[in-house]
Every structure is written in structure tokens, then in C-alpha cells.
Design a protein around this motif. Sequence first.
Motif, PDB file in Angstrom:
ATOM      1  N   PRO A 187     -34.250  28.007  14.194  1.00  0.00           N
ATOM      2  CA  PRO A 187     -33.517  27.745  15.443  1.00  0.00           C
ATOM      3  C   PRO A 187     -34.434  27.707  16.667  1.00  0.00           C
ATOM      4  CG  PRO A 187     -32.429  29.458  14.151  1.00  0.00           C
ATOM      5  CD  PRO A 187     -33.758  29.227  13.519  1.00  0.00           C
ATOM      6  N   VAL A 188     -35.450  28.574  16.669  1.00  0.00           N
ATOM      7  CA  VAL A 188     -36.405  28.585  17.780  1.00  0.00           C
ATOM      8  C   VAL A 188     -37.165  27.264  17.832  1.00  0.00           C
ATOM      9  CG1 VAL A 188     -38.541  29.649  18.625  1.00  0.00           C
ATOM     10  CG2 VAL A 188     -36.662  31.096  17.836  1.00  0.00           C
ATOM     11  N   VAL A 189     -37.605  26.796  16.671  1.00  0.00           N
ATOM     12  CA  VAL A 189     -38.354  25.537  16.596  1.00  0.00           C
ATOM     13  C   VAL A 189     -37.496  24.371  17.073  1.00  0.00           C
ATOM     14  CG1 VAL A 189     -39.393  23.877  14.998  1.00  0.00           C
ATOM     15  CG2 VAL A 189     -39.918  26.318  14.785  1.00  0.00           C
ATOM     16  N   ARG A 190     -36.257  24.309  16.620  1.00  0.00           N
ATOM     17  CA  ARG A 190     -35.379  23.199  17.010  1.00  0.00           C
ATOM     18  C   ARG A 190     -35.137  23.189  18.519  1.00  0.00           C
ATOM     19  NH1 ARG A 190     -36.741  20.457  12.922  1.00  0.00           N
ATOM     20  NH2 ARG A 190     -36.152  21.370  10.915  1.00  0.00           N
ATOM     21  N   GLU A 191     -34.959  24.373  19.103  1.00  0.00           N
ATOM     22  CA  GLU A 191     -34.711  24.436  20.545  1.00  0.00           C
ATOM     23  C   GLU A 191     -35.964  24.043  21.331  1.00  0.00           C
ATOM     24  OE1 GLU A 191     -32.760  27.399  23.932  1.00  0.00           O
ATOM     25  OE2 GLU A 191     -32.832  28.028  21.836  1.00  0.00           O
ATOM     26  N   ILE A 192     -37.129  24.464  20.841  1.00  0.00           N
ATOM     27  CA  ILE A 192     -38.378  24.091  21.518  1.00  0.00           C
ATOM     28  C   ILE A 192     -38.579  22.581  21.467  1.00  0.00           C
ATOM     29  CG2 ILE A 192     -40.896  24.190  21.335  1.00  0.00           C
ATOM     30  CD1 ILE A 192     -40.622  27.139  20.571  1.00  0.00           C
ATOM     31  N   ILE A 193     -38.335  21.976  20.308  1.00  0.00           N
ATOM     32  CA  ILE A 193     -38.498  20.523  20.183  1.00  0.00           C
ATOM     33  C   ILE A 193     -37.530  19.797  21.123  1.00  0.00           C
ATOM     34  CG2 ILE A 193     -38.163  18.558  18.626  1.00  0.00           C
ATOM     35  CD1 ILE A 193     -39.259  20.314  16.364  1.00  0.00           C
ATOM     36  N   LYS A 194     -36.334  20.342  21.275  1.00  0.00           N
ATOM     37  CA  LYS A 194     -35.313  19.705  22.115  1.00  0.00           C
ATOM     38  C   LYS A 194     -35.577  19.905  23.604  1.00  0.00           C
ATOM     39  CE  LYS A 194     -30.293  19.607  22.859  1.00  0.00           C
ATOM     40  NZ  LYS A 194     -28.985  20.188  22.448  1.00  0.00           N
ATOM     41  N   LYS A 195     -35.974  21.143  24.004  1.00  0.00           N
ATOM     42  CA  LYS A 195     -36.058  21.462  25.433  1.00  0.00           C
ATOM     43  C   LYS A 195     -37.438  21.894  25.909  1.00  0.00           C
ATOM     44  CE  LYS A 195     -32.715  24.516  25.363  1.00  0.00           C
ATOM     45  NZ  LYS A 195     -31.660  25.467  25.774  1.00  0.00           N
ATOM     46  N   GLY A 196     -38.370  22.118  24.979  1.00  0.00           N
ATOM     47  CA  GLY A 196     -39.707  22.563  25.369  1.00  0.00           C
ATOM     48  C   GLY A 196     -39.802  24.051  25.616  1.00  0.00           C
ATOM     49  N   LYS A 197     -38.713  24.763  25.438  1.00  0.00           N
ATOM     50  CA  LYS A 197     -38.696  26.212  25.645  1.00  0.00           C
ATOM     51  C   LYS A 197     -37.480  26.794  24.950  1.00  0.00           C
ATOM     52  CE  LYS A 197     -35.992  26.137  29.921  1.00  0.00           C
ATOM     53  NZ  LYS A 197     -35.827  26.750  31.254  1.00  0.00           N
ATOM     54  N   VAL A 198     -37.382  28.128  24.982  1.00  0.00           N
ATOM     55  CA  VAL A 198     -36.218  28.815  24.424  1.00  0.00           C
ATOM     56  C   VAL A 198     -35.511  29.534  25.564  1.00  0.00           C
ATOM     57  CG1 VAL A 198     -35.397  30.559  22.805  1.00  0.00           C
ATOM     58  CG2 VAL A 198     -37.355  29.132  22.201  1.00  0.00           C
ATOM     59  N   ASP A 199     -34.251  29.167  25.806  1.00  0.00           N
ATOM     60  CA  ASP A 199     -33.460  29.839  26.842  1.00  0.00           C
ATOM     61  C   ASP A 199     -32.850  31.107  26.264  1.00  0.00           C
ATOM     62  OD1 ASP A 199     -33.909  27.929  28.825  1.00  0.00           O
ATOM     63  OD2 ASP A 199     -32.282  26.659  28.087  1.00  0.00           O
ATOM     64  N   ARG A 200     -32.970  32.201  27.022  1.00  0.00           N
ATOM     65  CA  ARG A 200     -32.403  33.465  26.554  1.00  0.00           C
ATOM     66  C   ARG A 200     -31.697  34.175  27.694  1.00  0.00           C
ATOM     67  NH1 ARG A 200     -37.086  33.925  23.057  1.00  0.00           N
ATOM     68  NH2 ARG A 200     -36.349  33.768  20.905  1.00  0.00           N
ATOM     69  N   SER A 201     -30.655  34.894  27.329  1.00  0.00           N
ATOM     70  CA  SER A 201     -29.926  35.696  28.311  1.00  0.00           C
ATOM     71  C   SER A 201     -30.548  37.075  28.446  1.00  0.00           C
ATOM     72  CB  SER A 201     -28.460  35.844  27.893  1.00  0.00           C
ATOM     73  OG  SER A 201     -27.700  34.744  28.327  1.00  0.00           O
ATOM     74  N   TRP A 202     -30.256  37.696  29.591  1.00  0.00           N
ATOM     75  CA  TRP A 202     -30.769  39.036  29.889  1.00  0.00           C
ATOM     76  C   TRP A 202     -29.674  39.832  30.573  1.00  0.00           C
ATOM     77  CZ3 TRP A 202     -32.122  41.235  34.844  1.00  0.00           C
ATOM     78  CH2 TRP A 202     -32.861  42.431  34.767  1.00  0.00           C
ATOM     79  N   THR A 203     -29.566  41.094  30.174  1.00  0.00           N
ATOM     80  CA  THR A 203     -28.538  41.959  30.763  1.00  0.00           C
ATOM     81  C   THR A 203     -29.130  43.131  31.532  1.00  0.00           C
ATOM     82  OG1 THR A 203     -28.411  43.334  28.767  1.00  0.00           O
ATOM     83  CG2 THR A 203     -26.933  41.405  28.892  1.00  0.00           C
ATOM     84  N   GLY A 204     -30.382  43.492  31.226  1.00  0.00           N
ATOM     85  CA  GLY A 204     -30.985  44.670  31.850  1.00  0.00           C
ATOM     86  C   GLY A 204     -30.768  45.934  31.054  1.00  0.00           C
ATOM     87  N   LEU A 205     -30.192  45.809  29.845  1.00  0.00           N
ATOM     88  CA  LEU A 205     -29.956  46.966  28.980  1.00  0.00           C
ATOM     89  C   LEU A 205     -31.151  47.210  28.067  1.00  0.00           C
ATOM     90  CD1 LEU A 205     -26.300  46.404  27.717  1.00  0.00           C
ATOM     91  CD2 LEU A 205     -27.086  48.276  29.177  1.00  0.00           C
ATOM     92  N   THR A 206     -31.492  48.484  27.874  1.00  0.00           N
ATOM     93  CA  THR A 206     -32.444  48.877  26.835  1.00  0.00           C
ATOM     94  C   THR A 206     -31.731  49.867  25.934  1.00  0.00           C
ATOM     95  OG1 THR A 206     -34.312  48.615  28.340  1.00  0.00           O
ATOM     96  CG2 THR A 206     -34.694  49.874  26.330  1.00  0.00           C
ATOM     97  N   CYS A 207     -31.713  49.555  24.634  1.00  0.00           N
ATOM     98  CA  CYS A 207     -30.959  50.388  23.696  1.00  0.00           C
ATOM     99  C   CYS A 207     -31.839  50.880  22.559  1.00  0.00           C
ATOM    100  CB  CYS A 207     -29.780  49.602  23.122  1.00  0.00           C
ATOM    101  SG  CYS A 207     -28.565  49.121  24.370  1.00  0.00           S
ATOM    102  N   GLU A 208     -31.439  51.992  21.974  1.00  0.00           N
ATOM    103  CA  GLU A 208     -32.136  52.594  20.844  1.00  0.00           C
ATOM    104  C   GLU A 208     -31.103  53.030  19.808  1.00  0.00           C
ATOM    105  OE1 GLU A 208     -35.226  52.913  20.098  1.00  0.00           O
ATOM    106  OE2 GLU A 208     -36.246  52.324  21.945  1.00  0.00           O
TER     107      GLU A 208
END
Length: 683
Positions: A237-258
Amino acid sequence: MNKAKILLLTLLFAGLLSGKENIPSIPLNSRIEAEKAIEKVFPALVRFHVVYTDYRDGREKRSEAYGSGVLISADGYAVTNYHVIDRTVKKIFCTISTNEEIEADVIGQDALTDIAVVKLRLGERKDKNIPVRFASFGSSANVNVGDPILAMGSPLALSRTITAGIISNTKLSLPYGMNIGWENVGAMVLWLGHDAQILPGNSGGPLVNMKGEIIGINELGLGGSLDAAIPSDVVEPVVREIIKKGKVDRSWTGLTCEPLLKNSGENKGTLVIDVFKASPAEAAGIEPGDILLSYDGIDITANFEEDLPFFFRLVAGTPIGKEVTLKLKRSGKELIKTLKTKEREIADPGEEEFKEWGFTGSNLTERMMRQRKRTTRDGVVIFTVKIGGQCEEAKPEIKPNDIIVNINGKEVKDVKTLKAITEEIIKGSTEPVPVIVVFNREAERWMSIVKVGFKDINKTSEEAKKSYLGASFQVLTTGLSEHLKLKDKTGVIITNVYRNTAAEKAGLLPGDIITSLDGDNIAVNRPEETEVFTNMIKKKKVGQTYEMAGLRASGEFKDYKEMKLAVKFERSPTPKDEMKKYEDRNFEFTVRDISFFDYTENKVDYGDKGVFVETVLPGGWAALARLNNGSIIQSVDGQKVEDVDGFIKIMEEIAKNKKKRAVFFVKKGIYTDFIQMECVWVK
């Protein structure tokens, strides 16, 4: 099956290629499967030879590295690790199964999964009609412990190899993760553990099942019989997104969990240990100590480290800007919170070199801003400073971790602003320009004077205007005088006479003893007193004729007879450090015109033309091409080089046309060589 394949498979399954012993023989049907798998994937292997940059001592230094990869499409897309082709890579050369070396361009990279995608320049091949072989992904979800696998790649920068083994773990985790490109790869990946040997250079090569499918991209050699590959279900999935857009878009929430604490009494959810300030999670009212039970309707449970990557991938894969619902437990009570995700910023700030300032630095990321407790991302942060460079010589000096915020009253918002201000400062200047720099050092606001730009490397002195003899000599010591039966004689012994000089024209010969110049005795008898005679010569007028008296032997150091010579002194040749110089800041080397003294010191043969390589900075493009100090550049791309002026014209033409590479013909001592220098131009 040809003999080579039979031998290869025999070695593979005997464990000889993988360094293992006493592995049971493999049934014939498994050998046939392996042969088919090899036929599908092995021709798609790529060996990468890359030029990358490392930022140290205020400079961008270049080095070479090797890695592996695999072609996944007929039009030249290939997959490898991010740590093989990261953001510092400047040049990529790919060797494919046809033994062709083809350049490639970066399409995109993702440090969080340690994946990079490049595209080979197939249009530059000599025979564009020959198709390239490529392989296909299979699903790592179907992989089980004990499955036989093949690891393919180019270990130790060698040609393509295969090692064999089995899957030993389908959810391998590292206790502390693995940091690559400012990111923790372990936060997103549970590796496929296997025992097919992985060596340096194997990184990025495919892990293959017996169907001839890529089920992973090899990443780590952990030692012993445990190595690791990134599962194909993470990679594809990472490869397909890079080929399509040149990068990988990701969301961020500011949470750190353990994982949940062992004494918490809870068996569902994951523990929130940190909430980033000014983040969506903080805005939603989530606090450290909360237990997150579900995210966007999906239940979350993390009792072990191996459980966390699922949650991190879930959050990162959320569409950017989506409003999601979170179910929490706080002090035994369940709560519902909603937050709107933000785009996750790339952690690597992208370091650059600023030659006019003598430092390397970058923009501030949001995380860097928070870590430094700043309220704005404005400014350029300094990472390393060049020894003896402009910032180190500033008063007071500017140091690593300082943040430049203002130059001559102009605000420095980011790297782009700094470059524009710098260009304006040095425009039309041939010497460094002093400017007032305001910078932050931790919580303090400092000011300094920095001389921005480059010093003129060409200089002149009065030395070349003085008289010169054109001979080398040693002192006639007391011991030598007595041994040669020249009692009470003082002076110098001529050791060499240079071509076309006053000494040669006057008839001076090696072995002659000079005792006086223009009637003045040369009163020296200690080895260190050679400068006395040199200074006597310098005081004479250029173009005037003077009498030089002394002794000449009629045999080997015997039968000395008096002699007198008329010497018409000439102007001293230009010293080596005053010859015209040229510093090429693109390729980072300096040349100068050949000096008379290069001939006299046997560094250059009489009659040779060209420019003398004076310095080659380590880590520069010239150093990478193996250009050495002391070499004579005699031609570039077939154009003869006579002197620095001609060399400058050639190099300016190369820069103007942005040539991909240039070929230098050089001479070093008695040897000649062709040096191919790669050209990478800043956009």
C-alpha cells in the motif's frame, strides 16, 4: 534445468550459501518450486549504487553506498529501503539482470516504514526494446512460521545472490524500535523474522515465497540465525500511494500510547502516556493516564509491544481532517471524545549546507519548535559549523543549535528567506560582506557580526619582483671544506641548475662552489644558513649583471680551480601560492596554474600543460571521483586545458549546460588516467 541452476539450488538447500550446516535434503517437488520462484523474481533484482550526503563540520560531505531492490513494473518502478535511498541521496545507479547500469530518480520515500520507490530511466537504455523483468507482491497475511523462503539481493556490493531459510516469526518486534530518518520504524512495523542470511548490502532486496511472490522487503540482519523483512502487506500500500502521489499522507492526533500497565487491572484498551501540546488530542480533552478503548469505532487492545503497530497504522491511515470518535476510560468511567485529525508532518527537517555562512541547518519542524519551547517556527536552526568558517569566526561565534532569526534588520522566516537574503548580500561582491545577525541561543537573544561570502583565493606579494638565480644549493660546511681540502673556504655548493634561468645562461654547473657575489664573501658554514645566500641574491637588481666567484672541480670532488662567472639576474618566478587559482564550489576542488617551481621540484614534467590540483575537499564530488591533490588536469571532455583561464571557461560551460557528467584526463607523476565526475546541480 541447466547445470548452473542445479548447482545453485544444491548449494542453497545444502545451506552453504546461507552459512548453515546439516540442513536436511529438500524433496524434489520443493526444488522444482524453488526453481520456479527463482525464475520469477531473480531477474527482477536491482543492485543500487548511491551517492549520499552526510552533514558534518559545517559541510555537505558525500559518500558511496550499496543496497538491493526489486523491479515491480515493466515501466521501471523499483522498491528498496528508505535507509538505502533516503532524503540525502543525490545520485542513483541501478544494475539490472542484463548487466546494464541505469540511472534512477526518486519517486517518493517513507521513513516510517523504511520504504523508498525509484523509477529507472529506461528511456536512456541503448536498446529500449529489451523488456525489463519485474516481480509481483504476494500477501504476507498468508505466511506461516516454518514456510520456506528465499532472500535475494546484492550483499557487500557483490553481484546478485540468493540465500534460503524458513520463516521463524510472523510478528517480530524490537524492544526499543528502530530509528531511521528521525522516525521510529518499529511504531508501524511488525517484521517477518527468518533465518536466510542477510548481510550489509542485502537491504531492500525481496523476501520470496515458493510461489515466486514478494512477501517482504529485507531490512535487518539481526545476527545469528535471525533476520527481518518488512511484510508485503505493509509495503505494497505504501508503494502504490508513493507511485500515485509521490508521498504517503498520514493523519496525526498528538497521542502517544503504550501497552496497558500490568497492575492496571484492565484487559482492554491502550494506555495514553503523552498528549502533544496544541494537538487535536489536547483540543479534545484527552489526558495522560486515559485508557483508549476504541478509535473510530474500532476496538483497541494493547497488552504487549507487538499490539501497538496495529493502532499506529490505524491512526496514520485515517483520512486527513476526518472527525473521529474515541471511547476512553478515566478513573473507572467511560468517556466519549471527538477529534479532527491533522496531517502528520515529516520528522526529518531536510538539512542543507550554506557555504556562504559556513554551516549546515534547516527549517524548524513543529516538533523541534515544541522541544525548544518556542512559539513560532520562524528562523533557521544550525546543526553543524565549519571549523574556521564564517560563523565560527564571527564575533561572537555562532554555534550549533543557535537559530538565526534576523539579518541586517530583515526577518529570517525559513531557509528560502535566508537564501534570498544571502544572495542579495553577496551580489556583486568579491570579498566577504559583514552583516549583523540576530540569533536565539536557548531562551536568549544574541547579536553577532558575520562576514558572509568567500575570500579571494588569489594573492600577490613583493617576492616575485626580486632577483632570482635559478639554482638550488647547500652550504659548504666546515666538515665538507676540510674533507675537500678547501681550507678556510666558505660559501655554497650548487646542487641543481634549472632550465632557462640566469644560472644556466651564466654557465653555472652542479658541484660548483660559490664563495662570493659581487665581491662580497658568502660567509656561511652551517647547514641552516642557506637563507644568507638567498637574501644576498634578492638584494641585487633585476636585469643587472654581477660577478660570481668560486671554485670548479676538474674531477669528482677534486682539483678545484678558481672561476668567475657573469650572472645577469632575472625576476623571480611567481611563487606557487601566488599562481592564479580557481575554486570550483560545485565539485569542491581548487586548481592553479602550473608554477616554475612545480617543474624544479619534479612534480611536473617540463613542457606539460594543464592546471595543478591544489586541494580536493573530502566528501566533495571531485573526491568521490578519485581526483587527487597534485594531479595535473590536461583536458576536460576532450578540450585541452592550457591554464586556469581556459579551465574556467570549460567549467562555466559545463555548469551553464548542466551536464550530467564530465571526463577529466589527468596526469599524476608518471601515470595518466581518465576520471569521470558526476554532476548534480542544485535546482
